[in-house]
Design a protein around this motif. Structure first.
Motif, PDB file in Angstrom:
ATOM      1  N   MET A   1      40.603  33.241 -24.395  1.00  0.00           N
ATOM      2  CA  MET A   1      40.004  33.854 -23.217  1.00  0.00           C
ATOM      3  C   MET A   1      38.624  33.239 -22.987  1.00  0.00           C
ATOM      4  SD  MET A   1      39.280  37.478 -25.086  1.00  0.00           S
ATOM      5  CE  MET A   1      40.778  37.196 -26.026  1.00  0.00           C
ATOM      6  N   PRO A   2      38.333  32.845 -21.743  1.00  0.00           N
ATOM      7  CA  PRO A   2      37.068  32.174 -21.471  1.00  0.00           C
ATOM      8  C   PRO A   2      35.856  33.066 -21.714  1.00  0.00           C
ATOM      9  CG  PRO A   2      38.652  31.859 -19.695  1.00  0.00           C
ATOM     10  CD  PRO A   2      39.208  32.904 -20.588  1.00  0.00           C
ATOM     11  N   GLU A   3      34.855  32.495 -22.370  1.00  0.00           N
ATOM     12  CA  GLU A   3      33.560  33.162 -22.494  1.00  0.00           C
ATOM     13  C   GLU A   3      32.771  32.879 -21.230  1.00  0.00           C
ATOM     14  OE1 GLU A   3      29.531  32.614 -25.182  1.00  0.00           O
ATOM     15  OE2 GLU A   3      31.482  32.307 -26.130  1.00  0.00           O
ATOM     16  N   VAL A   4      32.156  33.902 -20.655  1.00  0.00           N
ATOM     17  CA  VAL A   4      31.430  33.720 -19.405  1.00  0.00           C
ATOM     18  C   VAL A   4      30.035  34.313 -19.507  1.00  0.00           C
ATOM     19  CG1 VAL A   4      33.460  33.603 -17.908  1.00  0.00           C
ATOM     20  CG2 VAL A   4      32.471  35.833 -18.456  1.00  0.00           C
ATOM     21  N   ILE A   5      29.139  33.730 -18.744  1.00  0.00           N
ATOM     22  CA  ILE A   5      27.801  34.278 -18.542  1.00  0.00           C
ATOM     23  C   ILE A   5      27.617  34.406 -17.034  1.00  0.00           C
ATOM     24  CG2 ILE A   5      25.321  33.897 -18.790  1.00  0.00           C
ATOM     25  CD1 ILE A   5      26.545  34.394 -21.465  1.00  0.00           C
ATOM     26  N   PHE A   6      27.297  35.608 -16.569  1.00  0.00           N
ATOM     27  CA  PHE A   6      27.110  35.790 -15.126  1.00  0.00           C
ATOM     28  C   PHE A   6      25.840  36.609 -14.894  1.00  0.00           C
ATOM     29  CE2 PHE A   6      29.915  39.073 -16.764  1.00  0.00           C
ATOM     30  CZ  PHE A   6      29.431  40.253 -16.214  1.00  0.00           C
ATOM     31  N   ASN A   7      25.338  36.550 -13.678  1.00  0.00           N
ATOM     32  CA  ASN A   7      24.079  37.214 -13.363  1.00  0.00           C
ATOM     33  C   ASN A   7      24.293  38.710 -13.166  1.00  0.00           C
ATOM     34  OD1 ASN A   7      22.447  34.909 -13.407  1.00  0.00           O
ATOM     35  ND2 ASN A   7      23.021  34.374 -11.319  1.00  0.00           N
ATOM     36  N   GLY A   8      23.484  39.507 -13.853  1.00  0.00           N
ATOM     37  CA  GLY A   8      23.476  40.952 -13.681  1.00  0.00           C
ATOM     38  C   GLY A   8      22.149  41.385 -13.096  1.00  0.00           C
ATOM     39  N   PRO A   9      21.961  42.668 -12.877  1.00  0.00           N
ATOM     40  CA  PRO A   9      20.729  43.158 -12.248  1.00  0.00           C
ATOM     41  C   PRO A   9      19.481  43.001 -13.107  1.00  0.00           C
ATOM     42  CG  PRO A   9      22.147  44.981 -12.894  1.00  0.00           C
ATOM     43  CD  PRO A   9      22.950  43.746 -13.073  1.00  0.00           C
ATOM     44  N   ALA A  10      19.660  42.858 -14.436  1.00  0.00           N
ATOM     45  CA  ALA A  10      18.495  42.719 -15.332  1.00  0.00           C
ATOM     46  C   ALA A  10      18.513  41.374 -16.055  1.00  0.00           C
ATOM     47  CB  ALA A  10      18.472  43.859 -16.339  1.00  0.00           C
ATOM     48  N   GLY A  11      19.249  40.410 -15.522  1.00  0.00           N
ATOM     49  CA  GLY A  11      19.357  39.103 -16.178  1.00  0.00           C
ATOM     50  C   GLY A  11      20.813  38.769 -16.442  1.00  0.00           C
ATOM     51  N   ARG A  12      21.013  37.765 -17.266  1.00  0.00           N
ATOM     52  CA  ARG A  12      22.371  37.310 -17.522  1.00  0.00           C
ATOM     53  C   ARG A  12      23.145  38.313 -18.386  1.00  0.00           C
ATOM     54  NH1 ARG A  12      19.267  32.816 -18.429  1.00  0.00           N
ATOM     55  NH2 ARG A  12      19.520  33.035 -20.690  1.00  0.00           N
ATOM     56  N   LEU A  13      24.453  38.395 -18.119  1.00  0.00           N
ATOM     57  CA  LEU A  13      25.351  39.242 -18.897  1.00  0.00           C
ATOM     58  C   LEU A  13      26.433  38.369 -19.510  1.00  0.00           C
ATOM     59  CD1 LEU A  13      25.785  42.284 -16.463  1.00  0.00           C
ATOM     60  CD2 LEU A  13      24.449  42.235 -18.582  1.00  0.00           C
ATOM     61  N   GLU A  14      26.775  38.679 -20.755  1.00  0.00           N
ATOM     62  CA  GLU A  14      27.782  37.928 -21.500  1.00  0.00           C
ATOM     63  C   GLU A  14      29.110  38.663 -21.439  1.00  0.00           C
ATOM     64  OE1 GLU A  14      28.565  36.595 -26.172  1.00  0.00           O
ATOM     65  OE2 GLU A  14      27.114  38.178 -25.672  1.00  0.00           O
ATOM     66  N   GLY A  15      30.184  37.932 -21.171  1.00  0.00           N
ATOM     67  CA  GLY A  15      31.479  38.581 -21.089  1.00  0.00           C
ATOM     68  C   GLY A  15      32.620  37.703 -21.563  1.00  0.00           C
ATOM     69  N   ARG A  16      33.793  38.291 -21.565  1.00  0.00           N
ATOM     70  CA  ARG A  16      35.044  37.583 -21.792  1.00  0.00           C
ATOM     71  C   ARG A  16      35.934  37.887 -20.592  1.00  0.00           C
ATOM     72  NH1 ARG A  16      31.999  36.205 -24.966  1.00  0.00           N
ATOM     73  NH2 ARG A  16      32.197  35.864 -27.220  1.00  0.00           N
ATOM     74  N   GLY A  57      49.252  41.363 -16.465  1.00  0.00           N
ATOM     75  CA  GLY A  57      48.973  40.516 -15.320  1.00  0.00           C
ATOM     76  C   GLY A  57      47.707  40.823 -14.550  1.00  0.00           C
ATOM     77  N   PHE A  58      46.871  41.706 -15.092  1.00  0.00           N
ATOM     78  CA  PHE A  58      45.594  41.994 -14.448  1.00  0.00           C
ATOM     79  C   PHE A  58      44.625  40.825 -14.658  1.00  0.00           C
ATOM     80  CE2 PHE A  58      47.360  46.165 -14.705  1.00  0.00           C
ATOM     81  CZ  PHE A  58      46.647  47.029 -13.885  1.00  0.00           C
ATOM     82  N   THR A  59      43.705  40.641 -13.718  1.00  0.00           N
ATOM     83  CA  THR A  59      42.516  39.833 -13.963  1.00  0.00           C
ATOM     84  C   THR A  59      41.538  40.735 -14.713  1.00  0.00           C
ATOM     85  OG1 THR A  59      42.736  38.293 -12.121  1.00  0.00           O
ATOM     86  CG2 THR A  59      40.498  38.824 -12.834  1.00  0.00           C
ATOM     87  N   THR A  60      41.143  40.347 -15.910  1.00  0.00           N
ATOM     88  CA  THR A  60      40.498  41.285 -16.831  1.00  0.00           C
ATOM     89  C   THR A  60      39.133  40.795 -17.289  1.00  0.00           C
ATOM     90  OG1 THR A  60      42.738  41.810 -17.589  1.00  0.00           O
ATOM     91  CG2 THR A  60      40.942  42.661 -18.892  1.00  0.00           C
ATOM     92  N   LEU A  61      38.176  41.732 -17.364  1.00  0.00           N
ATOM     93  CA  LEU A  61      36.816  41.412 -17.824  1.00  0.00           C
ATOM     94  C   LEU A  61      36.321  42.489 -18.767  1.00  0.00           C
ATOM     95  CD1 LEU A  61      34.112  39.720 -17.531  1.00  0.00           C
ATOM     96  CD2 LEU A  61      33.475  41.385 -15.778  1.00  0.00           C
ATOM     97  N   ARG A  62      35.769  42.060 -19.901  1.00  0.00           N
ATOM     98  CA  ARG A  62      34.954  42.942 -20.743  1.00  0.00           C
ATOM     99  C   ARG A  62      33.626  42.235 -20.916  1.00  0.00           C
ATOM    100  NH1 ARG A  62      35.829  41.070 -26.488  1.00  0.00           N
ATOM    101  NH2 ARG A  62      37.505  39.539 -26.374  1.00  0.00           N
ATOM    102  N   PHE A  63      32.555  42.972 -21.089  1.00  0.00           N
ATOM    103  CA  PHE A  63      31.239  42.343 -21.164  1.00  0.00           C
ATOM    104  C   PHE A  63      30.293  43.219 -21.980  1.00  0.00           C
ATOM    105  CE2 PHE A  63      30.913  45.300 -17.690  1.00  0.00           C
ATOM    106  CZ  PHE A  63      29.599  45.737 -17.726  1.00  0.00           C
ATOM    107  N   ASN A  64      29.208  42.618 -22.410  1.00  0.00           N
ATOM    108  CA  ASN A  64      28.177  43.356 -23.124  1.00  0.00           C
ATOM    109  C   ASN A  64      27.155  43.907 -22.139  1.00  0.00           C
ATOM    110  OD1 ASN A  64      28.921  43.172 -25.855  1.00  0.00           O
ATOM    111  ND2 ASN A  64      28.088  41.109 -26.044  1.00  0.00           N
TER     112      ASN A  64
END
Length: 225
Positions: A1-16, A57-64
């Motif tokens: 599963m791809p590791e992702v970093i995306f922009n959140g309201p308080a800075g970058r957020l780490e997710g899968r 078959g969902f597009t799925t995200l979990r994040f810190n």
């Protein structure tokens, strides 16, 4: 599963993140337990929920949440974490504009955040609330609760006593236009120790039945898309 970093309201957020091959697939966002008590997106239950949605078959995200792992920011007692969850959903939706609907699943603290997100986002059509804590967090914002979902907890939970969860469930079941499904697991504590497999079987069964059109009001016409 791809590791992702995306922009959140308080800075970058780490997710899968695991996209579905179907551009119309629903989105599932999975929210972890309390950051101050060791909760992360790598919690076993959070990982299993992620995998369960992915298998269907969902597009799925979990994040810190902010301040956990590689996610920037500091713990914000729920307000900021709700903004993180909304930002995470925005990010997935920006990549999947054709997605049909969305689900949110949360465990413990994450269940509280997930139910608040549900109130903000009318596209959320289903929820899984694992071991919610109405004795600790205020759930009075669920007035009314806009979507059908599952509340699952253990009868040996000392963190969120069953009697407190029952008050929440009974209140929600009075509302029209939704179906609240409750599962009380015998012998399960707040951490579902030695019962995670059974927990996942219950969650999987619920999602499968919902995907087949069950466990919702008849007919389900409360949302026009």
């Amino acid at each position: 599963m791809p590791e992702v970093i995306f922009n959140g309201p308080a800075g970058r957020l780490e997710g899968r993140y695991q996209p579905s091959k179907d551009k119309n697939a629903p989105i599932a966002v999975v929210l972890h337990p309390h950051p101050r008590f060791g909760g992360t997106m790598n919690n076993q239950i959070i990982y299993q929920l992620f995998y369960m949605f992915q298998q269907r078959g969902f597009t799925t995200l979990r994040f810190n949440f902010r301040g956990i792992g590689r996610s920037q920011g500091e713990f914000d007692h729920g307000a900021g974490e709700l903004s993180d969850a909304a930002g995470a959903l925005d990010w997935v939706q920006s990549l999947h504009p054709d997605s049909k609907g969305c689900w949110v699943a949360g465990y413990s603290f994450g269940a509280w955040i997930g139910m608040q997100l549900l109130m903000r986002r009318p596209e959320i059509e289903g929820f899984l609330s694992l071991a919610p804590q109405p004795n600790t967090y205020d759930f009075s914002f669920l007035a009314p609760c806009p979507s059908s979902g599952l509340i699952i907890h253990g009868d040996a939970d000392r963190v969120a006593p069953p009697k407190d969860v029952q008050v929440l469930v009974d209140k929600l079941k009075l509302q029209k236009g939704i179906v609240i499904t409750q599962k009380t697991m015998p012998g399960a504590n707040h951490f579902f120790t030695d019962q995670v497999d059974t927990l996942m079987e219950e969650c999987s069964d619920y999602v499968d039945r919902r995907l087949q059109g069950e466990l919702v009001p008849e007919p389900e016409a409360k949302r026009l898309r």
